[in-house]
Enzyme design. Structure first.
Site, PDB file in Angstrom:
ATOM      1  N   ASP A 181       0.955  -1.357  -0.052  1.00 25.77           N
ATOM      2  CA  ASP A 181       0.200  -0.117  -0.108  1.00 25.77           C
ATOM      3  C   ASP A 181       0.969   1.265   0.093  1.00 25.77           C
ATOM      4  O   ASP A 181       0.373   2.425   0.294  1.00 25.77           O
ATOM      5  CB  ASP A 181      -0.883  -0.019   1.067  1.00 25.77           C
ATOM      6  N   LYS A 204       2.875   2.009  -5.108  1.00 24.63           N
ATOM      7  CA  LYS A 204       3.458   1.625  -6.214  1.00 24.63           C
ATOM      8  C   LYS A 204       2.621   1.758  -7.486  1.00 24.63           C
ATOM      9  O   LYS A 204       3.354   1.917  -8.722  1.00 24.63           O
ATOM     10  CB  LYS A 204       3.782   0.205  -6.209  1.00 24.63           C
ATOM     11  N   GLY A 235      -3.878  -4.565  -4.910  1.00 24.27           N
ATOM     12  CA  GLY A 235      -4.732  -3.502  -5.452  1.00 24.27           C
ATOM     13  C   GLY A 235      -3.796  -2.374  -5.667  1.00 24.27           C
ATOM     14  O   GLY A 235      -3.225  -1.808  -4.706  1.00 24.27           O
ATOM     15  N   HIS A 236      -3.771  -2.088  -6.994  1.00 22.99           N
ATOM     16  CA  HIS A 236      -3.214  -0.596  -7.189  1.00 22.99           C
ATOM     17  C   HIS A 236      -4.198   0.221  -7.701  1.00 22.99           C
ATOM     18  O   HIS A 236      -4.820   0.171  -8.728  1.00 22.99           O
ATOM     19  CB  HIS A 236      -1.984  -0.886  -8.287  1.00 22.99           C
ATOM     20  N   GLN A 243       2.283  -5.934  -2.956  1.00 19.62           N
ATOM     21  CA  GLN A 243       2.542  -6.169  -1.736  1.00 19.62           C
ATOM     22  C   GLN A 243       3.662  -5.269  -1.433  1.00 19.62           C
ATOM     23  O   GLN A 243       4.068  -4.358  -2.168  1.00 19.62           O
ATOM     24  CB  GLN A 243       2.845  -7.611  -1.296  1.00 19.62           C
TER      25      GLN A 243
END
Length: 430
Positions: free
Chosen positions: A14, A17, A41-42, A225
């Site tokens: 988080d 990235k 999740g991006h 991650q």
């Protein structure tokens, strides 16, 4: 020249990235996901519009970029198709420029059922997984029983393998966990529905990447991650099931280390983590609540509230070492804008013996408290600033101190969620 750039998280994920991958991809030909699954999740914000990607490489929002999902990733074919359709609704058409490694293991409904059943049985001792079947899918890979996406090309062989593995999981789900059995026929039918959509995307991606390297094309390797969720180097057992550190790039793609030119560590200006596990600088006060609200710290995959704390310099130094980081990108600097004081953890103190630890060890995290140094806040708006010299002096001092602790430079600073809220201290492409 930095042709191939690796982007890694230096904390518990988080870190932002996705935004940086998206920002750098405008100058790249390929973006590659090399580990994890749709537990990542991006969140990207383009012209004020939010798009959340879980499996598809973030660079694909640019029409000139080719996306690779390589062999280190575990893939839910159903979630992948859902994501492709979501992008099409938003006018991003990627099916001709997304390639998936034929060796990438599949995540199927029995993995999800097993993940949820285990967490339920563990109760208060649960790990805090995303419940997406990631761990069981990696277990199948290591146990050499995984179905891989290349198996979709041979339905006869696939159906035989699938029947055996569904039976294996149903024995455990029904007998031990007292859960519902999984239907082999339904999984097979559902796989046949998605097969045609992904069929032409299934390729030998290592060969594609080596050809790109020969042709001197620029490649961005996109980590998911963060360092401390790495299965080997993270806060075990509260970790993910893959290598989110630098080694995962090499094994997860088939690209060797001499072809990785530059390794960028993404570091939030404070620290967060989702789920259970040790977190030395965690805050339980008003400042923690402030960071949570101002930083909108809710997981993009699960929606869970993230735990928040000050920047952990001990952990950061460790992340720099084990990933061979070239430089840092500091994100969410703007979240600190309204704070009168800002702290950085520089060492840990054993609460029983008063011993000081300057090095990170996962076996020394139980009875320690962080040792902080305090820095004055800048109490001025940083979002939208485009040059480092235009940042408040206190913000520049804070960043300089992070560089001293990490012993590598900060090359990028993010001051907001949008692509444009970025300060490029030093060009990565020269």
């Amino acid at each position: 020249m930095h042709k191939n750039i690796v982007i890694l998280g230096t904390q518990w994920g988080d870190e932002g990235k996705g935004k940086i991958v998206d920002f750098l991809s405008s100058n790249s030909a390929y973006t590659v996901r090399f580990h994890g699954g749709h537990n990542a999740g991006h969140t990207l914000v383009v012209n004020g519009k939010k798009i959340i990607l879980h499996l598809i490489p973030s660079g694909l929002l640019y029409p000139n970029v080719i996306g690779i999902i390589s062999n280190g990733v575990v893939i839910s074919p159903f979630e992948l198709v859902k994501e492709i359709k979501m992008l099409e609704k938003n006018n991003y058409f990627i099916s001709q420029r997304l390639f998936i490694s034929e060796s990438a293991p599949l995540i199927l409904p029995y993995h999800v059922a097993m993940d949820l059943a285990r967490e339920k049985k563990l109760g208060i001792n649960s790990i805090g997984t995303t419940g997406r079947g990631i761990g069981p899918a990696y277990e199948d890979k290591i146990a050499r029983r995984a179905l891989r996406i290349g198996d979709l090309k041979n339905i006869k062989k696939l159906s035989k393998k699938l029947e055996v593995i569904v039976d294996y999981y149903n024995n455990q789900l029904v007998s031990f966990y007292k859960e519902q059995s999984i239907s082999y026929k339904k999984i097979l039918q559902d796989l046949l529905k998605v097969r045609d959509i992904v069929y032409n995307m299934i390729q030998d991606t290592a060969t594609i990447l080596h050809k790109a390297i020969e042709d001197k094309k620029r490649i961005i390797f996109e980590g998911a991650q963060g360092t401390f969720l790495d299965i080997d180097h993270g806060t075990y057992p509260y970790v993910t099931s893959s290598n989110s550190t630098i080694g995962g790039v090499i094994t997860g793609t088939g690209v060797g280390p001499k072809n990785l030119d530059y390794i960028l560590g993404i570091t939030k200006s404070y620290t967060t983590r989702v789920g259970k596990g040790p977190f030395p600088t965690e805050l339980f006060d008003e400042t923690g609540d402030y960071l949570s609200k101002k930083g909108k710290e809710f997981g993009s995959t699960t929606g869970r509230k993230r735990r928040t704390g000050w920047l952990d310099g001990v952990a950061l130094r460790y992340a720099v070492k084990i990933n061979s980081l070239s430089s840092l990108c500091i994100t969410k600097l703007d979240v600190l804008d309204d704070l009168e004081q800002i702290k950085i953890c520089t060492s840990y103190k054993d609460v029983n013996t008063s011993q000081i630890y300057k090095d990170f060890s996962i076996f020394n995290l139980e009875n320690i408290s962080p040792v902080y140094e305090t820095h004055p806040g800048w109490m001025k708006k940083t979002s939208g600033i485009k040059k480092i010299e235009d940042l408040p002096e206190e913000a520049r001092n804070y960043l300089n101190r992070i560089e001293e602790i990490a012993q590598i430079p900060i090359d990028i600073i993010s001051t907001g969620p949008d692509r444009s809220d970025t300060i490029l201290v030093k060009s990565l492409f020269f």
